[in-house]
Enzyme design. Structure first.
Site, PDB file in Angstrom:
ATOM      1  N   ASP A 189       8.984   5.624   2.602  1.00 34.69           N
ATOM      2  CA  ASP A 189       7.956   4.862   1.887  1.00 34.69           C
ATOM      3  C   ASP A 189       7.404   3.839   2.889  1.00 34.69           C
ATOM      4  O   ASP A 189       7.956   3.659   3.974  1.00 34.69           O
ATOM      5  CB  ASP A 189       8.589   4.147   0.673  1.00 34.69           C
ATOM      6  CG  ASP A 189       7.561   3.335  -0.125  1.00 34.69           C
ATOM      7  OD1 ASP A 189       6.386   3.739  -0.176  1.00 34.69           O
ATOM      8  OD2 ASP A 189       7.936   2.281  -0.688  1.00 34.69           O
ATOM      9  N   CYS A 191       6.460   7.723  -1.939  1.00 34.06           N
ATOM     10  CA  CYS A 191       5.292   6.858  -1.869  1.00 34.06           C
ATOM     11  C   CYS A 191       4.087   7.648  -2.382  1.00 34.06           C
ATOM     12  O   CYS A 191       3.751   8.702  -1.820  1.00 34.06           O
ATOM     13  CB  CYS A 191       5.089   6.447  -0.412  1.00 34.06           C
ATOM     14  SG  CYS A 191       3.587   5.517  -0.098  1.00 34.06           S
ATOM     15  N   CYS A 207       2.611   3.534  -8.126  1.00 36.19           N
ATOM     16  CA  CYS A 207       3.076   3.064  -6.813  1.00 36.19           C
ATOM     17  C   CYS A 207       4.552   2.721  -6.990  1.00 36.19           C
ATOM     18  O   CYS A 207       4.913   2.032  -7.956  1.00 36.19           O
ATOM     19  CB  CYS A 207       2.288   1.821  -6.408  1.00 36.19           C
ATOM     20  SG  CYS A 207       2.977   0.955  -4.980  1.00 36.19           S
TER      21      CYS A 207
HETATM   22  N1  DGL Z   1       5.213   2.455  -2.492  1.00 33.59           N
HETATM   23  C1  DGL Z   1       3.897   2.855  -2.061  1.00 33.59           C
HETATM   24  C2  DGL Z   1       3.268   3.790  -3.113  1.00 33.59           C
HETATM   25  O1  DGL Z   1       3.968   4.356  -3.936  1.00 33.59           O
HETATM   26  C3  DGL Z   1       3.199   1.590  -1.699  1.00 33.59           C
HETATM   27  C4  DGL Z   1       1.951   1.735  -0.971  1.00 33.59           C
HETATM   28  C5  DGL Z   1       1.551   0.592  -0.093  1.00 33.59           C
HETATM   29  O2  DGL Z   1       2.264   0.276   0.852  1.00 33.59           O
HETATM   30  O3  DGL Z   1       0.446   0.103  -0.352  1.00 33.59           O
HETATM   31  O4  DGL Z   1       2.079   4.022  -3.119  1.00 33.59           O
END
Ligand code: DGL
Length: 249
Positions: free
Chosen positions: A7, A70, A181
């Site tokens: 992620d 992610c 997210c």
């Molecule tokens: N955890 C990421 C997601 O599910 C975060 C994205 C980011 O860093 O903006 O999209």
């Protein structure tokens, strides 16, 4: 043989925790790309490049399954990664439009996601496929990832920002809220405070862990070890925050 999980930062730790529960004898390598966080503010091409570099790293660590924990990286990179690394199984995460559509009574669904995920073709395709007869209201959660990474998930500051994003969705009469997210699971207390119990919050993490378990069983790619598996954490920024969060979850 290991399972890689990555992620942009802390969000994927939720998926890792569910994976550890579903597959207690497997070895996991978690990579948090905290040097480039937030992914949501980068272009899809930049995110693809970061994801390729991480995939190479995880493959060099003998990972045969890579879980993209992610939504943003899944949206920007999973198709190319699958084409490029044909021997590796990639499992991604996408906003859970399908279950939200099935559960909705009001016909209105809210999706809270990063800019890349909200504007990506994958989300549009999923809406067409699973919710074309419903109203899907998508809102971009600017700055939320930064608050989570800064350890401010349960603060008034985060509540205030979430109110700004979620109150307009409540006015649209949503009864399902999809967390698009993985970082947003850390915000669950404040989200619940705002949406109350009339709105069902859909977090896809448990379903992803079950899906990975299924892949492992179907492909028989792992040894049937009886020993407890291990987890190794890496951060591209060298931050110790990752270990702190992990040990407190
Ligand atoms: N955890 C990421 C997601 O599910 C975060 C994205 C980011 O860093 O903006 O999209």
């Amino acid at each position: 043989m290991n399972i890689g999980v990555f992620d942009s930062g802390l969000g994927g730790l939720w998926i890792l925790k569910y994976l550890e529960r579903e597959l207690p004898n497997c070895n996991f390598i978690y990579f948090a790309d905290q040097a480039h966080i937030p992914y949501g503010n980068h272009t899809p091409n930049e995110i693809l490049k970061f994801s390729e570099d991480i995939a190479e790293f995880l493959i060099s660590k003998n990972c045969k399954i890579i879980v993209i924990a992610c939504n943003t990286a899944t949206s920007a990179a999973i198709s190319t990664l699958r084409e490029k690394y044909v021997d590796i199984i990639f499992v991604g995460i996408e906003p859970a439009i399908k279950p939200a559509g099935e559960l909705s009574k009001t016909g209105h669904i809210g999706v809270l996601a990063t800019k890349v995920t909200a504007e990506g073709q994958k989300l549009e395709d999923n809406i067409q496929k699973f919710a074309s007869n419903l109203e899907v209201h998508t809102v971009i959660g600017y700055e939320l990832v930064e608050l989570v990474e800064g350890g401010k998930a349960d603060t008034d500051e985060s509540e205030e920002l979430l109110r700004e994003y979620l109150e307009p969705l409540l006015e649209k009469n949503i009864d399902q809220l999809v967390l698009g997210c993985t970082h947003y699971t850390f915000l669950i207390n404040n989200i619940k405070k705002i949406v109350g119990d009339k709105v069902n919050i859909i977090d896809p993490a448990p379903a992803i862990a079950k899906r990975v378990k299924q892949v492992v069983e179907d492909k028989q790619v792992l040894n049937n070890s009886v020993e407890k598996g291990s987890t190794i954490l890496y951060s591209s920024s060298g931050s110790e925050k990752l270990r702190d969060f992990y040990s407190k979850m």
